[in-house]
Design a protein around this motif. Sequence first.
Motif, PDB file in Angstrom:
ATOM      1  N   ASP A  36      24.101  79.046  16.939  1.00 11.96           N
ATOM      2  CA  ASP A  36      25.333  79.707  17.500  1.00 11.96           C
ATOM      3  C   ASP A  36      26.147  79.049  18.796  1.00 11.96           C
ATOM      4  OD1 ASP A  36      23.210  80.330  19.125  1.00 11.96           O
ATOM      5  OD2 ASP A  36      23.780  82.578  19.186  1.00 11.96           O
ATOM      6  N   LEU A  37      25.436  78.010  19.569  1.00  2.73           N
ATOM      7  CA  LEU A  37      25.906  77.350  20.590  1.00  2.73           C
ATOM      8  C   LEU A  37      26.697  76.085  20.074  1.00  2.73           C
ATOM      9  CD1 LEU A  37      23.382  77.973  23.138  1.00  2.73           C
ATOM     10  CD2 LEU A  37      25.446  79.278  22.904  1.00  2.73           C
ATOM     11  N   PRO A  38      27.713  75.644  20.921  1.00  3.33           N
ATOM     12  CA  PRO A  38      28.384  74.176  20.836  1.00  3.33           C
ATOM     13  C   PRO A  38      27.133  73.134  20.921  1.00  3.33           C
ATOM     14  CG  PRO A  38      29.879  75.561  21.883  1.00  3.33           C
ATOM     15  CD  PRO A  38      28.715  76.424  21.763  1.00  3.33           C
ATOM     16  N   ALA A  39      27.144  72.194  20.385  1.00  7.44           N
ATOM     17  CA  ALA A  39      25.994  71.147  20.799  1.00  7.44           C
ATOM     18  C   ALA A  39      26.201  70.724  22.106  1.00  7.44           C
ATOM     19  CB  ALA A  39      26.313  69.917  20.011  1.00  7.44           C
ATOM     20  N   ASP A  40      27.286  70.451  22.775  1.00  9.59           N
ATOM     21  CA  ASP A  40      27.534  70.234  24.285  1.00  9.59           C
ATOM     22  C   ASP A  40      28.823  70.060  24.509  1.00  9.59           C
ATOM     23  OD1 ASP A  40      27.603  69.298  26.854  1.00  9.59           O
ATOM     24  OD2 ASP A  40      25.484  68.585  26.873  1.00  9.59           O
ATOM     25  N   GLU A  41      29.533  71.108  25.276  1.00  5.41           N
ATOM     26  CA  GLU A  41      30.827  71.199  25.321  1.00  5.41           C
ATOM     27  C   GLU A  41      31.228  70.016  26.395  1.00  5.41           C
ATOM     28  OE1 GLU A  41      31.966  75.742  24.646  1.00  5.41           O
ATOM     29  OE2 GLU A  41      30.892  75.387  26.249  1.00  5.41           O
ATOM     30  N   SER A  42      30.389  69.582  27.228  1.00  7.18           N
ATOM     31  CA  SER A  42      30.744  68.786  28.182  1.00  7.18           C
ATOM     32  C   SER A  42      30.685  67.107  27.697  1.00  7.18           C
ATOM     33  CB  SER A  42      29.780  68.761  29.411  1.00  7.18           C
ATOM     34  OG  SER A  42      28.313  68.304  28.971  1.00  7.18           O
ATOM     35  N   ILE A  43      30.212  66.993  26.259  1.00  5.63           N
ATOM     36  CA  ILE A  43      30.200  65.630  25.754  1.00  5.63           C
ATOM     37  C   ILE A  43      30.954  65.545  24.648  1.00  5.63           C
ATOM     38  CG2 ILE A  43      28.783  63.919  24.895  1.00  5.63           C
ATOM     39  CD1 ILE A  43      26.281  64.990  26.441  1.00  5.63           C
ATOM     40  N   ALA A  44      32.149  64.831  24.830  1.00 11.42           N
ATOM     41  CA  ALA A  44      33.067  64.773  23.683  1.00 11.42           C
ATOM     42  C   ALA A  44      32.556  64.388  22.448  1.00 11.42           C
ATOM     43  CB  ALA A  44      34.368  63.676  23.942  1.00 11.42           C
ATOM     44  N   ALA A  45      31.649  63.408  22.264  1.00  8.95           N
ATOM     45  CA  ALA A  45      30.689  62.761  21.374  1.00  8.95           C
ATOM     46  C   ALA A  45      29.930  63.635  20.481  1.00  8.95           C
ATOM     47  CB  ALA A  45      30.102  61.599  21.344  1.00  8.95           C
TER      48      ALA A  45
END
Length: 332
Positions: free
Chosen positions: A54-63
């Motif tokens: 339920d969380l984004p993979a990593d919002e700080s990494i565009a890829a």
Amino acid sequence: MHGRAVYFVGPKQVEVRDRDVPDPGHDEVRVRTRRSAISSGTERLVYRGEAPTDLPADESIAALDGDLSFPLQYGYAAVGTVEAVGDNVDASLLGDRVFSFHPHESHFLSHPSELRPIPDDVSDDRAALLPTMETALNFVMDGRPLVGEHVVVFGQGVVGLVTTWLLAKFPLGSLTVVDCVPERRQLALEFGADTAVSPDTLAHPADGADLTFELSGNPDALDDALDVTRYDGRVIVGSWYGTKRASLDLGGRFHRSRINVESSQVSTIDPALSGRWDTERRFSLAWDHLEGVPIEALVTHRLDVGDAALAYELLEDEPDDAVQILFTYGDS
């Protein structure tokens, strides 16, 4: 031309898929990967299916777009060479060695602003550990160790070992590490720890630890970390437990101990430091400190990316043998 990419397709199921190698867009470059490093703690959660979906993979990494549901690509430590550029990109970038926060993949597209040039004197293997060093620096910056303090570090995986290596440079009262694996305890001593013990033989410091780091990835270790920390001490939780829950005994001495428990994660900088520190300054520091880390003691395996399934099996089943695994990409 075909490339290869690692996919997590289900719990403990990894596939390496052939993919067409795309041409860069007008504002893009194409990078041919030379090395990528497995982030063992985070990627083992993904591999096991224990990462929250339920969380984004990593919002700080565009890829890393989307969430952590299967199937997905993951990874964020790629080193490669720019081999093609778009019409609007300076052709002088061709041939440059670069670091990128990108999943395990033999070729990928990126905007130049998302790439970091690698200093000439930094090898590919060493450059692949840039996120590890940045993470360890963030933990230490959040912990703020003081002269003469007694420090305990739970967990001696790659990040724990590099954190120990950094802490050993401080004039501490003592530096104790805790890990289940004898080989990793021995490495920690070589990296500068004063004492290395297993969890079942951990003896409390006389007055307790002033500063404790929980970096093991095991939720049960957090209770032990609280237990060894003295009155008004600090506990820095760098572990990501994913969907696993921590069961804590907060009804005993903790109630009166005024222990400060703080989460630490590298995608943000402590607001108290943000007036003087930003990610660029921290990256610069990470490059500087990478130079001295004894990476040959950390890198236990270099495997072709085609053997990705074996790599994750090693991390899961042979923790006494596998510390840091790097993927190599041959001539792809």
